[in-house]
Design a protein around this motif. Structure first.
Motif, PDB file in Angstrom:
ATOM      1  N   ASN A 179       0.857  -1.182   0.000  1.00 40.70           N
ATOM      2  CA  ASN A 179       0.000   0.000   0.000  1.00 40.70           C
ATOM      3  C   ASN A 179       0.893   1.233   0.000  1.00 40.70           C
ATOM      4  O   ASN A 179       1.526   1.573   1.018  1.00 40.70           O
ATOM      5  N   LEU A 180       0.971   1.906  -1.126  1.00 40.60           N
ATOM      6  CA  LEU A 180       1.799   3.099  -1.265  1.00 40.60           C
ATOM      7  C   LEU A 180       1.030   4.379  -0.970  1.00 40.60           C
ATOM      8  O   LEU A 180       1.595   5.473  -1.082  1.00 40.60           O
ATOM      9  N   GLY A 181      -0.230   4.285  -0.589  1.00 40.82           N
ATOM     10  CA  GLY A 181      -1.038   5.462  -0.298  1.00 40.82           C
ATOM     11  C   GLY A 181      -0.985   5.840   1.166  1.00 40.82           C
ATOM     12  O   GLY A 181      -0.229   5.283   1.968  1.00 40.82           O
ATOM     13  N   SER A 182      -1.831   6.801   1.534  1.00 39.31           N
ATOM     14  CA  SER A 182      -1.892   7.315   2.909  1.00 39.31           C
ATOM     15  C   SER A 182      -3.083   6.799   3.681  1.00 39.31           C
ATOM     16  O   SER A 182      -3.289   7.196   4.827  1.00 39.31           O
ATOM     17  N   ALA A 183      -3.883   5.930   3.109  1.00 41.51           N
ATOM     18  CA  ALA A 183      -5.052   5.360   3.786  1.00 41.51           C
ATOM     19  C   ALA A 183      -4.980   3.846   3.719  1.00 41.51           C
ATOM     20  O   ALA A 183      -4.479   3.285   2.735  1.00 41.51           O
ATOM     21  N   PRO A 184      -5.469   3.168   4.757  1.00 45.90           N
ATOM     22  CA  PRO A 184      -5.441   1.693   4.723  1.00 45.90           C
ATOM     23  C   PRO A 184      -6.439   1.146   3.709  1.00 45.90           C
ATOM     24  O   PRO A 184      -7.430   1.797   3.364  1.00 45.90           O
ATOM     25  N   VAL A 185      -6.159  -0.044   3.270  1.00 47.87           N
ATOM     26  CA  VAL A 185      -7.025  -0.731   2.309  1.00 47.87           C
ATOM     27  C   VAL A 185      -7.672  -1.909   3.043  1.00 47.87           C
ATOM     28  O   VAL A 185      -6.967  -2.796   3.526  1.00 47.87           O
ATOM     29  N   LYS A 186      -9.009  -1.909   3.134  1.00 44.24           N
ATOM     30  CA  LYS A 186      -9.741  -2.956   3.823  1.00 44.24           C
ATOM     31  C   LYS A 186     -10.547  -3.777   2.817  1.00 44.24           C
ATOM     32  O   LYS A 186     -11.285  -3.216   2.009  1.00 44.24           O
ATOM     33  N   ASP A 187     -10.381  -5.075   2.895  1.00 42.93           N
ATOM     34  CA  ASP A 187     -11.112  -6.023   2.039  1.00 42.93           C
ATOM     35  C   ASP A 187     -11.127  -5.567   0.577  1.00 42.93           C
ATOM     36  O   ASP A 187     -12.183  -5.291  -0.003  1.00 42.93           O
ATOM     37  N   PRO A 188      -9.963  -5.434  -0.017  1.00 46.17           N
ATOM     38  CA  PRO A 188      -9.930  -4.932  -1.399  1.00 46.17           C
ATOM     39  C   PRO A 188     -10.577  -5.915  -2.371  1.00 46.17           C
ATOM     40  O   PRO A 188     -10.553  -7.126  -2.173  1.00 46.17           O
ATOM     41  N   VAL A 189     -11.161  -5.359  -3.400  1.00 43.08           N
ATOM     42  CA  VAL A 189     -11.792  -6.138  -4.464  1.00 43.08           C
ATOM     43  C   VAL A 189     -10.868  -6.098  -5.680  1.00 43.08           C
ATOM     44  O   VAL A 189     -10.570  -5.013  -6.206  1.00 43.08           O
ATOM     45  N   PHE A 190     -10.436  -7.268  -6.107  1.00 44.38           N
ATOM     46  CA  PHE A 190      -9.566  -7.387  -7.266  1.00 44.38           C
ATOM     47  C   PHE A 190     -10.361  -7.969  -8.439  1.00 44.38           C
ATOM     48  O   PHE A 190     -11.494  -8.422  -8.277  1.00 44.38           O
ATOM     49  N   GLN A 191      -9.730  -7.944  -9.587  1.00 47.35           N
ATOM     50  CA  GLN A 191     -10.284  -8.565 -10.787  1.00 47.35           C
ATOM     51  C   GLN A 191      -9.253  -9.539 -11.344  1.00 47.35           C
ATOM     52  O   GLN A 191      -8.109  -9.155 -11.599  1.00 47.35           O
ATOM     53  N   LEU A 192      -9.693 -10.792 -11.506  1.00 44.58           N
ATOM     54  CA  LEU A 192      -8.836 -11.817 -12.084  1.00 44.58           C
ATOM     55  C   LEU A 192      -9.224 -12.000 -13.545  1.00 44.58           C
ATOM     56  O   LEU A 192     -10.392 -12.254 -13.864  1.00 44.58           O
ATOM     57  N   GLY A 193      -8.241 -11.887 -14.420  1.00 49.56           N
ATOM     58  CA  GLY A 193      -8.487 -12.047 -15.849  1.00 49.56           C
ATOM     59  C   GLY A 193      -7.826 -13.306 -16.375  1.00 49.56           C
ATOM     60  O   GLY A 193      -6.674 -13.602 -16.041  1.00 49.56           O
ATOM     61  N   THR A 194      -8.555 -14.051 -17.220  1.00 50.18           N
ATOM     62  CA  THR A 194      -8.040 -15.281 -17.825  1.00 50.18           C
ATOM     63  C   THR A 194      -8.046 -15.103 -19.331  1.00 50.18           C
ATOM     64  O   THR A 194      -9.102 -14.869 -19.931  1.00 50.18           O
ATOM     65  N   ALA A 195      -6.878 -15.206 -19.942  1.00 48.52           N
ATOM     66  CA  ALA A 195      -6.739 -15.044 -21.395  1.00 48.52           C
ATOM     67  C   ALA A 195      -6.152 -16.313 -21.977  1.00 48.52           C
ATOM     68  O   ALA A 195      -5.198 -16.875 -21.431  1.00 48.52           O
ATOM     69  N   HIS A 196      -6.730 -16.763 -23.102  1.00 45.22           N
ATOM     70  CA  HIS A 196      -6.250 -17.967 -23.798  1.00 45.22           C
ATOM     71  C   HIS A 196      -5.559 -17.538 -25.084  1.00 45.22           C
ATOM     72  O   HIS A 196      -6.188 -16.989 -25.982  1.00 45.22           O
ATOM     73  N   GLY A 197      -4.242 -17.804 -25.130  1.00 41.37           N
ATOM     74  CA  GLY A 197      -3.499 -17.446 -26.337  1.00 41.37           C
ATOM     75  C   GLY A 197      -3.441 -15.939 -26.522  1.00 41.37           C
ATOM     76  O   GLY A 197      -3.041 -15.180 -25.641  1.00 41.37           O
ATOM     77  N   VAL A 198      -3.865 -15.496 -27.718  1.00 34.23           N
ATOM     78  CA  VAL A 198      -3.814 -14.072 -28.048  1.00 34.23           C
ATOM     79  C   VAL A 198      -5.142 -13.375 -27.803  1.00 34.23           C
ATOM     80  O   VAL A 198      -5.276 -12.186 -28.115  1.00 34.23           O
ATOM     81  N   PHE A 199      -6.123 -14.079 -27.239  1.00 31.03           N
ATOM     82  CA  PHE A 199      -7.430 -13.467 -27.021  1.00 31.03           C
ATOM     83  C   PHE A 199      -7.391 -12.549 -25.794  1.00 31.03           C
ATOM     84  O   PHE A 199      -6.541 -12.689 -24.903  1.00 31.03           O
ATOM     85  N   ALA A 200      -8.334 -11.618 -25.729  1.00 33.75           N
ATOM     86  CA  ALA A 200      -8.431 -10.684 -24.607  1.00 33.75           C
ATOM     87  C   ALA A 200      -8.884 -11.428 -23.351  1.00 33.75           C
ATOM     88  O   ALA A 200      -9.645 -12.397 -23.430  1.00 33.75           O
ATOM     89  N   PRO A 201      -8.434 -11.002 -22.170  1.00 33.95           N
ATOM     90  CA  PRO A 201      -8.815 -11.706 -20.939  1.00 33.95           C
ATOM     91  C   PRO A 201     -10.270 -11.459 -20.571  1.00 33.95           C
ATOM     92  O   PRO A 201     -10.850 -10.407 -20.869  1.00 33.95           O
ATOM     93  N   LEU A 202     -10.845 -12.451 -19.903  1.00 24.50           N
ATOM     94  CA  LEU A 202     -12.184 -12.351 -19.340  1.00 24.50           C
ATOM     95  C   LEU A 202     -12.030 -12.090 -17.847  1.00 24.50           C
ATOM     96  O   LEU A 202     -11.436 -12.886 -17.123  1.00 24.50           O
ATOM     97  N   TRP A 203     -12.599 -10.966 -17.350  1.00 24.26           N
ATOM     98  CA  TRP A 203     -12.373 -10.520 -15.986  1.00 24.26           C
ATOM     99  C   TRP A 203     -13.494 -10.998 -15.067  1.00 24.26           C
ATOM    100  O   TRP A 203     -14.655 -11.051 -15.463  1.00 24.26           O
ATOM    101  N   GLU A 204     -13.097 -11.317 -13.834  1.00 20.99           N
ATOM    102  CA  GLU A 204     -14.050 -11.752 -12.808  1.00 20.99           C
ATOM    103  C   GLU A 204     -13.647 -11.126 -11.473  1.00 20.99           C
ATOM    104  O   GLU A 204     -12.472 -11.167 -11.078  1.00 20.99           O
ATOM    105  N   GLU A 205     -14.608 -10.547 -10.763  1.00 18.91           N
ATOM    106  CA  GLU A 205     -14.321  -9.871  -9.499  1.00 18.91           C
ATOM    107  C   GLU A 205     -14.181 -10.891  -8.364  1.00 18.91           C
ATOM    108  O   GLU A 205     -14.985 -11.807  -8.221  1.00 18.91           O
ATOM    109  N   VAL A 206     -13.142 -10.697  -7.554  1.00 16.74           N
ATOM    110  CA  VAL A 206     -12.900 -11.521  -6.372  1.00 16.74           C
ATOM    111  C   VAL A 206     -12.507 -10.594  -5.224  1.00 16.74           C
ATOM    112  O   VAL A 206     -11.850  -9.573  -5.443  1.00 16.74           O
ATOM    113  N   ARG A 207     -12.927 -10.941  -4.001  1.00 15.10           N
ATOM    114  CA  ARG A 207     -12.631 -10.117  -2.826  1.00 15.10           C
ATOM    115  C   ARG A 207     -11.627 -10.829  -1.929  1.00 15.10           C
ATOM    116  O   ARG A 207     -11.751 -12.030  -1.661  1.00 15.10           O
ATOM    117  N   TRP A 208     -10.639 -10.069  -1.481  1.00 12.79           N
ATOM    118  CA  TRP A 208      -9.662 -10.588  -0.529  1.00 12.79           C
ATOM    119  C   TRP A 208      -9.956 -10.015   0.850  1.00 12.79           C
ATOM    120  O   TRP A 208     -10.103  -8.810   1.021  1.00 12.79           O
TER     121      TRP A 208
END
Length: 364
Positions: A176-205
């Protein structure tokens, strides 16, 4: 006198143990930990800070901070901080003066490693006669950045070889390079096959990353059933991609083996069922016995052979003076009607004996 001296020595030992600072707590799972000799101290005094589980040969900074260090080091008494080096066994001991921080309590003693992995541990400290106020609302911005340790953990099982969805655990260390804490951040996981664009899915940590702190993010990712080839897993926070990791998936050869066996078994089973149906519905000859069609062939051949006429075998003239042995039965050889007796198989032409009454022709 000896007894009195022993009692005095025991009393002095108990007093010395009581005056010693509290032993540092053992760090759980090798994580850095900090203990204080006093939980409450007055301004102008000193406390002993003991640390365990810290990286060896690193430098740590000790500060007295107010407001639980919300807002970073702006709420700490930076001019009265103490720096100390960590020993080989990960322990350190430092004397820290208790001064009034620029912000009201709740107060903490914040310990941060200056070099190394930049670990941070905060321990509560009550300062006598220092004002106490409610904690302000946290403000500032949170900015996560990928530090190191991007990897995919996990192995394929037997079911994956037969087309089950392959799965891995995506791990990355972010700070965390900012000045505020990060609580339960929501990330996006992308899966790409070969040269195709990734498909994103939201996941919470689940967890909190304080300002200037870091944490290891572990997220579960899986592909579709029967997937194989070259894939790329990406991690995005907000609009920024913080980490990417390639993933090579082997072809599920068990599926090909299964279909190959299926193509062999099904035609064989259909053929066996068809033969069983044909054997059931075909007409049967009355009186025929046997479980197999070939079992009736000997009976039919015997019936045909019985209808054939028996023809006596042609024998040549017996030699003179020879008598048939007594009691020997006369045997006949069956000859097929389309053979003459002379041309029957196994019959050789016999030369006739010269006649005694035959005239001989002489020359002139």
């Amino acid at each position: 006198m000896r007894r009195l001296g022993a009692l005095l020595a025991a009393g002095l030992a108990v007093c010395a143990l009581a005056l010693l600072p509290a032993a540092p707590a053992t760090a759980a799972d090798g994580k850095p930990a900090v203990t204080l000799s006093l939980q409450e101290a007055a301004k102008g005094t000193e406390i002993t800070v003991n640390g365990t589980g810290w990286p060896a040969k690193t430098l740590v900074m000790l500060l007295v901070c107010g407001q639980n260090m919300i807002g970073g080091t702006n709420s700490c008494a930076n001019a009265d901080g103490t720096a100390v080096s960590v020993a080989e066994d990960g322990r350190f001991t430092a004397r820290l003066p208790v001064v009034a921080p620029p912000k009201p309590c709740p107060c903490v003693v914040n310990v941060t490693s200056v070099n190394g992995d930049q670990s941070t541990v905060a321990t509560a400290l009550k300062i006598t006669d220092h004002p106490v106020a409610e904690l302000p609302a946290e403000s500032g911005t949170a900015r996560l950045a990928m530090l190191t340790g991007v990897r995919l953990e996990g192995d394929d099982g037997v079911l994956t070889w037969f087309g089950a969805p392959p799965s891995r655990k995506f791990k990355v260390t972010v700070g965390n390079l900012g000045s505020a804490p990060v609580k339960d951040p929501v990330f996006q996981l992308g899966t790409a096959h070969g040269v195709f664009a990734p498909l994103w899915e939201e996941v919470r940590w689940k967890g909190t990353i304080p300002p200037g702190g870091k944490a290891e993010i572990a997220l579960d990712t899986a592909l579709t059933a029967g997937a194989y080839g070259d894939y790329t897993i990406s991690l995005k926070y907000g609009e920024t991609v913080v980490a990417t990791q390639p993933w090579g998936v082997d072809r599920p050869y068990g599926v090909l083996l299964f279909w190959g066996l299926l193509l062999l078994v099904i035609p064989a089973a259909v053929f066996r069922i068809g033969m069983a149906v044909v054997d059931k519905v075909r007409p049967r000859t009355p009186g025929a016995s046997g479980r197999h069609r070939g079992a009736r062939l000997p009976d039919a051949a015997a019936a045909v052979t019985a209808r054939l006429p028996r023809i006596p075998a042609v024998r040549g003239p017996a030699p003179a003076g020879s008598q048939p042995p007594a009691g020997s039965p006369q045997t006949t050889t069956a000859v097929l009607p389309w053979f003459t007796p002379d041309s029957a198989p196994g019959t050789a032409p016999q030369a006739s004996a010269p006649s005694e009454n035959r005239s001989t022709t002489k020359g002139p």
